[in-house]
Structure formats: structure tokens, C-alpha cells
Design a protein around this motif. Structure first.
Motif, PDB file in Angstrom:
ATOM      1  N   ALA A 357       0.708  -1.046  -0.056  1.00 48.58           N
ATOM      2  CA  ALA A 357      -0.107   0.184  -0.059  1.00 48.58           C
ATOM      3  C   ALA A 357       0.935   1.318  -0.049  1.00 48.58           C
ATOM      4  O   ALA A 357       2.142   1.114   0.260  1.00 48.58           O
ATOM      5  CB  ALA A 357      -0.774  -0.165   1.168  1.00 48.58           C
ATOM      6  N   ALA A 358       0.175   2.272  -0.203  1.00 44.21           N
ATOM      7  CA  ALA A 358       1.126   3.754  -0.354  1.00 44.21           C
ATOM      8  C   ALA A 358       1.506   3.784   1.250  1.00 44.21           C
ATOM      9  O   ALA A 358       1.010   3.509   2.144  1.00 44.21           O
ATOM     10  CB  ALA A 358       0.107   4.720  -0.727  1.00 44.21           C
ATOM     11  N   GLY A 359       2.576   4.387   1.044  1.00 42.56           N
ATOM     12  CA  GLY A 359       3.302   4.540   2.434  1.00 42.56           C
ATOM     13  C   GLY A 359       3.996   3.481   2.972  1.00 42.56           C
ATOM     14  O   GLY A 359       4.550   3.591   4.370  1.00 42.56           O
ATOM     15  N   SER A 360       4.003   2.307   2.662  1.00 45.23           N
ATOM     16  CA  SER A 360       4.540   1.116   3.010  1.00 45.23           C
ATOM     17  C   SER A 360       6.104   1.211   3.434  1.00 45.23           C
ATOM     18  O   SER A 360       6.720   1.670   2.533  1.00 45.23           O
ATOM     19  CB  SER A 360       4.407  -0.042   2.258  1.00 45.23           C
ATOM     20  N   VAL A 363       8.706  -0.046   0.633  1.00 38.72           N
ATOM     21  CA  VAL A 363       9.005   0.765  -0.710  1.00 38.72           C
ATOM     22  C   VAL A 363      10.317   1.161  -0.704  1.00 38.72           C
ATOM     23  O   VAL A 363      10.709   1.843   0.307  1.00 38.72           O
ATOM     24  CB  VAL A 363       7.913   1.620  -0.910  1.00 38.72           C
ATOM     25  N   ASP A 388      11.893  -2.468  -3.997  1.00 32.77           N
ATOM     26  CA  ASP A 388      10.842  -2.520  -2.887  1.00 32.77           C
ATOM     27  C   ASP A 388      11.242  -3.829  -2.191  1.00 32.77           C
ATOM     28  O   ASP A 388      11.598  -4.877  -3.052  1.00 32.77           O
ATOM     29  CB  ASP A 388       9.602  -2.530  -3.540  1.00 32.77           C
ATOM     30  N   ARG A 394       6.058  -1.743  -5.963  1.00 30.92           N
ATOM     31  CA  ARG A 394       5.035  -0.796  -5.875  1.00 30.92           C
ATOM     32  C   ARG A 394       5.009   0.203  -7.295  1.00 30.92           C
ATOM     33  O   ARG A 394       6.110   0.927  -7.429  1.00 30.92           O
ATOM     34  CB  ARG A 394       4.674   0.169  -4.842  1.00 30.92           C
ATOM     35  N   CYS A 396       4.803   3.128  -9.696  1.00 36.96           N
ATOM     36  CA  CYS A 396       4.954   4.908  -9.239  1.00 36.96           C
ATOM     37  C   CYS A 396       3.374   5.556  -9.538  1.00 36.96           C
ATOM     38  O   CYS A 396       2.965   5.239 -10.558  1.00 36.96           O
ATOM     39  CB  CYS A 396       5.954   5.773 -10.134  1.00 36.96           C
ATOM     40  N   PRO A 397       3.112   6.514  -8.869  1.00 40.21           N
ATOM     41  CA  PRO A 397       1.789   7.110  -9.321  1.00 40.21           C
ATOM     42  C   PRO A 397       1.747   7.554 -10.478  1.00 40.21           C
ATOM     43  O   PRO A 397       2.983   8.029 -11.108  1.00 40.21           O
ATOM     44  CB  PRO A 397       1.697   8.071  -7.985  1.00 40.21           C
TER      45      PRO A 397
END
Length: 397
Positions: A357-360, A363, A388, A394, A396-397
Motif C-alpha cells: 500500500a501507499a506509504g509502506s 517501498v 521494494d 509498487r 509509481c503514481p
């Protein structure tokens, strides 16, 4: 044969249905059709007349009697068995007996209900099983013994080893000197013994990747007393026997070499198994050498992420960039670094989503050393500032 003039040039024209033209490579390929609209009612009858380069085209349906291969194809001219308009299902006590033959391809064919092996090849070579199925057998499903150069892709193997622990071989066995085998894109599930088993191959050069191997007695993927094996980008889970891990590395007493070496396990997701996510086990005596366990995700397993029950190791053995979601791992003889213990922040584990998840904190926290170039989904590593930890990179956005 007729002669026809085109632009002043004499052409030889073969009449339709006449003798096949012969060239340096042999007779022109022919297609032998099996089924209600074909030349033959049984697959065996068509197989017995097929020659190198020919295709046995089998109309979708059920064909009793099994199939025994009695002839080789040739280099660049395999004999092909292909279901047409759907899957051709071969039933019968003997399943598909390949024997020691070679240059054969099987596509859109399923072997069902064998009272012995689903498929058995011994000393065979140059085989392709594509969109192939084994649906029930009392012994092993697709069994390769001393067999070389085999590709198994997009296959479905289920309900094998109905005799349980007294059955011979496993759902998909790569055994006893087999080499240069690749298994990819397959589903191996609901079988009474191991799922995919690589055993007693001292120079295996085997690749097991991008498969879903679940719900077998277990282990789901097993490498025993073999060398040069890569196990990567597989989803494994739900072994049913309490002593069986999702992925097992072992030296059993049947082994003559008592050696497991040069095995790489990376980018795998191993969850919900009755024992550990991955186990290392020596039955009585044996050596494990040069093992790499890198960038895997283990979570929700009954007896931890990694369980080591072996005491003789040689060379360099590495545990790196793994998610140990089931708590601390005793690394023992392994050089261990950049692993994450606990829940790193999975996206939705209740629904089987173990992406980060975001903020893991996992990462960008991994090591680049020996890290794979891609993750389980095929995403390139790294996609951010660093590699990661775990099976998934993960995006990238």
C-alpha cells in the motif's frame, strides 16, 4: 499431375488428394482428423498413421481408450495432437503413454480419469504441452522421468494422486535426470500429493514460473536433491497437510547425490499454507548449497514464513528482500539482509491482495544485490528511488 502454362512458364500442378509432394525434408505435412466429421473415430487410429510434420486434429469431445505414442516426430517436424473447436478429452485406464518418444506437441487436449498416470514419459525428449489438462488420475498427473527439453504452458492439472500417499509420483513430476524443462502459466490445484515436484536431477536447468499452485496436499512446489532450478513469480497457497509448506526445498533419503544446489526462489507469493511459507528440510543427511531466496512475500502461514530443518550448508546462501509477514525468521546459516518482518502495509490481505500500500516502509527499502529485474506482475524493478521488499514492486503514481 497436370501441366499448366502461366506467362510462358510450365508449372506442375498436384491434383487435390493426390500423393504428397516429397522434398529434402520428407513428405509434405498431412492433417488426420478425428471425430464425427473426421477420417478416424479414435485418436489412437490417427496417431498410428501420423508421420513427422503431421497434425492429428481432434474434434472437441470425449474419446475413450487413452493414447499410446508409437512413433517420433523429427527436428522441426513434430507430430502435433490438437483439439479443434474446444478441448479433446481422452479417457481410459492408461492415460497418455508417451514412452521414450520425441518431437511431439499436445494442444487443447485433456487426459481424464486414468487409473494409473495421467501422462507418463520416460527417456523422452522435445515435448510441448500447451493448454493441456490432466483431470483426475490415481497416480501422478504429468510425469517426466529422464526426459529432456520439455515446455509445459497454460496447463491445468487437478485431482491427481487419488491413491494419496501410496501414489507414484506427483501432480507434475520432473524426475530422475530430467533436464531443460520449463513450466509456466499453469494451474496445479486440488491434488493428493505435491503440486510441482523437481526431484533427483543433478543438472536440471528447470524453470518454474508464473504458475498458480494451490490446495494440494503439499508442498505446492517442491525441489528435492536437484541443481540449477529457478522458482519465480508463482502464487502458492493452501497446502492441506500440516507438515507441508507452500514451497519446499529438500534432500530426501531416496537421493543418491544428497545435494540440493544452485536453487533460486524469487518473486513468489506464498500464503495460507498449513505449515510454513517456505521450508528447508533434510530427511537424514544431505547438503544444501548456494541457495538464493530473494524478494518473496510470505504471509498467513500456520507455522511461519520460513522454517529451516537442515544443518549442513555450503557455499553462499542468501535471504534478502523478503517480507516475513508471519513474524521473525531464524536465518540460521543464511546471510540475511533487507528483509521486513511483520505486516509492511498490504493493500488488502483479507481479499488476497498482498501488493504494498501507499506509504509502506517496504517501498524503496530493498537491496539491489541479486534483486530480480521484474516483480511477480512483470513490473520492472526498481520503479521508484530503490528496490521494494517482497514479491511486488509498487508502481509509481
Amino acid at each position: 499431375m497436370a501441366v499448366r502454362m502461366v506467362a510462358g512458364v510450365a508449372l506442375l500442378v498436384m491434383a487435390v488428394g493426390g500423393p504428397a509432394a516429397e522434398g529434402a525434408a520428407g513428405p509434405a505435412p498431412r492433417t488426420w482428423r478425428v471425430g464425427p466429421h473426421g477420417q478416424y473415430a479414435t485418436v489412437q487410429a490417427a496417431a498410428d498413421v501420423a508421420r513427422p510434420g503431421d497434425t492429428v486434429a481432434i474434434e472437441a469431445g470425449v474419446y475413450p481408450g487413452g493414447l499410446t505414442i508409437r512413433r517420433d516426430g523429427a527436428p522441426g517436424r513434430p507430430i502435433r495432437f490438437a483439439g479443434t473447436g474446444g478441448t479433446a478429452v481422452l479417457t481410459g485406464a492408461g492415460g497418455l503413454a508417451v514412452g521414450g518418444h520425441g518431437w511431439l506437441e499436445f494442444t487443447d487436449v485433456t487426459v481424464a480419469g486414468s487409473t494409473g498416470f495421467g501422462v507418463y514419459a520416460a527417456g523422452a525428449h522435445d515435448l510441448v504441452f500447451d493448454r493441456f489438462g490432466v483431470d483426475g488420475s490415481r497416480d501422478g498427473g504429468l510425469v517426466l522421468v529422464g526426459t529432456r527439453r520439455v515446455r509445459v504452458t497454460h496447463c491445468d492439472i487437478r485431482g491427481t494422486n487419488a491413491r494419496g500417499t501410496s501414489a507414484d509420483h506427483e501432480a507434475l513430476s520432473i524426475a530422475s535426470g530430467s533436464s531443460d524443462v520449463e513450466v509456466s502459466g499453469c494451474r496445479v490445484h486440488g491434488n493428493g500429493e505435491e503440486g510441482i515436484d523437481v526431484k533427483y536431477n543433478s543438472a536440471a536447468r528447470v524453470k518454474i514460473h508464473h504458475n498458480v499452485v494451490t490446495g494440494n496436499r503439499g508442498p505446492n512446489i517442491y525441489v528435492d536433491s536437484s541443481s540449477a532450478v529457478d522458482v519465480y513469480a508463482n502464487v502458492v497457497g493452501g497446502t492441506r497437510e500440516g507438515s507441508k509448506a507452500g514451497i519446499g526445498l529438500a534432500v530426501e533419503d531416496y537421493s543418491e547425490t544428497r545435494l540440493l544446489s544452485e536453487v533460486r526462489v524469487f518473486d513468489n507469493l506464498s500464503t495460507g499454507n498449513a505449515q510454513a511459507g517456505l521450508s528447508l528440510w533434510v530427511e537424514s543427511t544431505g547438503t544444501m548449497r548456494n541457495l538464493e531466496i530473494v524478494n518473496n512475500t510470505f504471509a498467513g502461514n500456520a507455522r511461519g514464513s520460513v522454517l529451516i530443518d537442515a544443518d549442513r550448508f555450503a557455499g553462499r546462501n542468501t535471504l534478502r528482500n523478503n517480507v516475513f509477514g508471519d513474524g521473525p525468521v531464524e536465518a540460521g546459516p543464511f546471510a540475511a539482509d533487507h528483509n521486513f518482518t511483520g505486516d509492511p502495509g498490504f493493500a488488502d490481505p483479507a481479499r488476497g491482495d498482498y501488493h504494498l500500500a501507499a506509504g509502506s516502509p517496504a517501498v524503496d527499502a530493498g537491496s539491489p544485490e541479486h534483486a530480480p529485474a521484474f516483480d511477480l506482475d512483470g513490473v520492472a524493478r526498481p520503479t521508484g528511488a530503490g528496490f521494494d521488499i517482497g514479491a511486488y514492486e509498487r508502481r509509481c503514481p
